[in-house]
Design an enzyme around this catalytic site. Structure first.
Site, mmCIF file in Angstrom:
data_model
loop_
_atom_site.group_PDB
_atom_site.id
_atom_site.type_symbol
_atom_site.label_atom_id
_atom_site.label_comp_id
_atom_site.label_asym_id
_atom_site.label_seq_id
_atom_site.Cartn_x
_atom_site.Cartn_y
_atom_site.Cartn_z
ATOM 1 N N ASP A 36 0.820 -1.212 0.000
ATOM 2 C CA ASP A 36 0.000 0.000 0.000
ATOM 3 C C ASP A 36 0.852 1.260 0.000
ATOM 4 O O ASP A 36 2.061 1.220 0.232
ATOM 5 C CB ASP A 36 -0.904 0.014 1.237
ATOM 6 C CG ASP A 36 -2.107 -0.897 1.067
ATOM 7 O OD1 ASP A 36 -2.377 -1.317 -0.069
ATOM 8 O OD2 ASP A 36 -2.781 -1.184 2.078
ATOM 9 N N LYS A 58 -3.678 3.203 -2.893
ATOM 10 C CA LYS A 58 -4.977 3.787 -3.241
ATOM 11 C C LYS A 58 -5.132 5.085 -2.461
ATOM 12 O O LYS A 58 -5.203 5.080 -1.236
ATOM 13 C CB LYS A 58 -6.125 2.843 -2.881
ATOM 14 C CG LYS A 58 -6.149 1.563 -3.698
ATOM 15 C CD LYS A 58 -7.333 0.700 -3.332
ATOM 16 C CE LYS A 58 -7.213 0.165 -1.922
ATOM 17 N NZ LYS A 58 -8.356 -0.699 -1.552
ATOM 18 N N MET A 174 -9.329 7.640 9.147
ATOM 19 C CA MET A 174 -9.701 8.163 7.825
ATOM 20 C C MET A 174 -10.831 9.191 7.932
ATOM 21 O O MET A 174 -11.771 9.191 7.140
ATOM 22 C CB MET A 174 -10.118 7.011 6.901
ATOM 23 C CG MET A 174 -9.030 5.971 6.727
ATOM 24 S SD MET A 174 -9.549 4.485 5.815
ATOM 25 C CE MET A 174 -10.619 3.694 7.032
#
Length: 483
Positions: A36, A58, A174
């Site tokens: 990642d 991502k 997040m």
């Protein structure tokens, strides 16, 4: 073709020191690593040189199509028979889509395994000294995601905010994009607006940043401070403990150019199973070796080192009788006190053999600072090198190693070899060593010499040596080798 296997591995908050031992090992063994964007480069440096590294980062608001592509890569590489490590920031199953990837693999009959990691939900608070639970302040703790699939529509987040407002410590991952929505929802459902909050950006990364605020002001303060993802939001009275629990001299640095596993910079040595140990026999004639500790393990190390002609500096407050006698005879130097770093000066190898793990690790750390290879007894993780099980017959040394995976197996194999290879094998080695100049003058290719020695082993040569008939054996050696 036999299928490979996919390991869904949590890499922790990013710093290589916070990898689990199993994650470190798997990185070193992987054929393919799919990683990642929140993986620091230093975490990948332990990978094999021929390992295929595939970036699967991502960014926020990435489309679903990117996840499908990652699923396909994992399946494709595993079906090629490869060992695949899917390396994820934090924990492999907490808001990481690890479950979706595992489902995709399971549907195709591809083996997989979860390897937990240190979640940023715990690491970020720890980075700024916040205990998520505290007996006198917080006994409940909850983690939520700060965004959902429908965020683009700006619909309310689908949470029971009346329940969340009652949680002592709420951690939001997040959630930077939705700070205002989250704080407003909590306040409207009864959470006091003066509730202390912290926002920790990139915990344990070089550009780590922390903001302390209140639930009412956090969105405004974060915008003014330029806080950007990835960041963790911590809400609750425990945040007030951040000042009182300020940590002194946190060790979060990654030295310039550091790579995990680099001997001069890492905290500990290799991990069992991370790679094969390179077989090597060293000449230690006249070389200074420091042995810290003076029990039975140290005694075995010292006696073997003396056989190799090494100079020994022993450091320990007391010693077993055998080592005391060697010191009295002047065969070793004994410094009768606790270990000090200067004891390593001038050494080429170090051996930590005490029964105190902290002392052993300190010896290892100080040795590496000086570029000295170190062995730590019964702790292969902390070793630069391990000691094989050996069968010694004069100049013949047969070494057995399992690369620190199973010392017991090495010992069992050694015992079998001891029964198979008697003293006559050492005598044969001595005979061949004596005749080596004549063998070299034959100007015969090495493979041919090896074949002739194989033929020699099928004769009565070893039996003659066992019976003490050395001259007869030597004559047979000459005959078979064509001398």
């Amino acid at each position: 073709m036999e299928k490979g296997k996919v390991f869904l591995v949590g890499a922790g908050p990013g710093h290589p020191d916070l990898l689990t031992i199993k994650a470190y090992r798997l990185i070193g063994e992987a054929d393919v690593i799919v990683y990642d964007r929140l993986i620091q480069e230093a975490c990948l440096a332990h990978a094999r040189n021929d390992c295929e590294k595939i970036y699967a980062g991502k960014a926020p608001s990435c489309h679903q199509s990117r996840q499908f592509e990652i699923n396909e890569i994992l399946a494709k590489k595993a079906l090629e028979g490869k060992m695949v490590v899917r390396l994820k920031g934090g924990d492999c199953l907490l808001f990481s889509r690890g479950g979706e990837e595992a489902e995709y693999l399971a549907e195709r009959g591809i083996p997989f395994e979860f390897v937990p990691g240190v979640t940023s939900a715990l690491a970020a608070p720890a980075a700024v000294g916040i205990p998520v639970t505290h007996r006198d302040i917080a006994t409940s703790f909850c983690v939520i995601s700060g965004h959902q699939k429908e965020d683009a529509t700006m619909k309310p987040l689908d949470y029971d905010f009346s329940a969340l407002a009652k949680i002592d410590t709420l951690v939001v991952l997040m959630g930077v994009k939705n700070l205002k929505r989250i704080s407003d929802a909590l306040i409207s459902h009864g959470k006091p607006k003066e509730t202390p909050v912290a926002l920790v950006q990139q915990a344990f990364w070089p550009d780590e940043k922390a903001l302390f605020s209140t639930l009412e002001r956090v969105a405004t303060d974060a915008e003014q401070a330029g806080i950007a993802p990835p960041a963790v939001l911590i809400i609750g009275k425990v945040v007030g403990e951040g000042v009182r629990l300020k940590q002194q001299a946190r060790d979060v640095a990654i030295g310039e150019g550091e790579r995990l596993g680099k001997r001069g910079q890492r905290r500990v040595g290799r991990v069992p199973g991370s790679s094969m140990l390179y077989p090597l026999h060293l000449s230690l004639e006249g070389v200074l070796c420091v042995v810290v500790g003076a029990g039975k393990v140290a005694e075995r190390r010292v006696k073997r080192l003396l056989q190799a002609g090494a100079r020994i500096r022993l450091v320990s407050t007391d010693a077993v009788t055998g080592l005391e006698e060697l010191a009295k005879e002047g065969k070793i130097q004994w410094i009768s006190r606790a270990f000090e770093p200067e004891d390593l000066e001038g050494a080429t190898l170090a051996f930590a053999c005490t029964d105190d793990r902290e002392t052993n690790l300190r010896v290892a750390f100080e040795a590496r600072k000086r570029g000295i290879l170190v062995n730590v007894a019964d702790d292969p993780v902390a070793c630069d090198f391990t000691l094989p099980a050996c069968v010694i017959r004069g100049p013949l040394v047969i070494s057995v190693s399992t690369s620190a995976r199973s010392p017991g197996l090495s010992a069992a194999i050694r015992r079998r070899l001891e029964r198979q290879f008697g003293e006559e094998w050492g005598e044969l080695c001595s005979v061949l060593m004596e005749l080596r100049p004549e063998i070299v003058r034959l100007n015969v290719p090495p493979d041919e010499i090896t074949r002739r020695i194989e033929d020699l082993l099928d004769t009565d040569c070893l039996s003659l040596l066992k019976r003490g008939l050395q001259e007869e054996a030597k004559q047979l050696v000459r005959e078979k080798l064509g001398i």
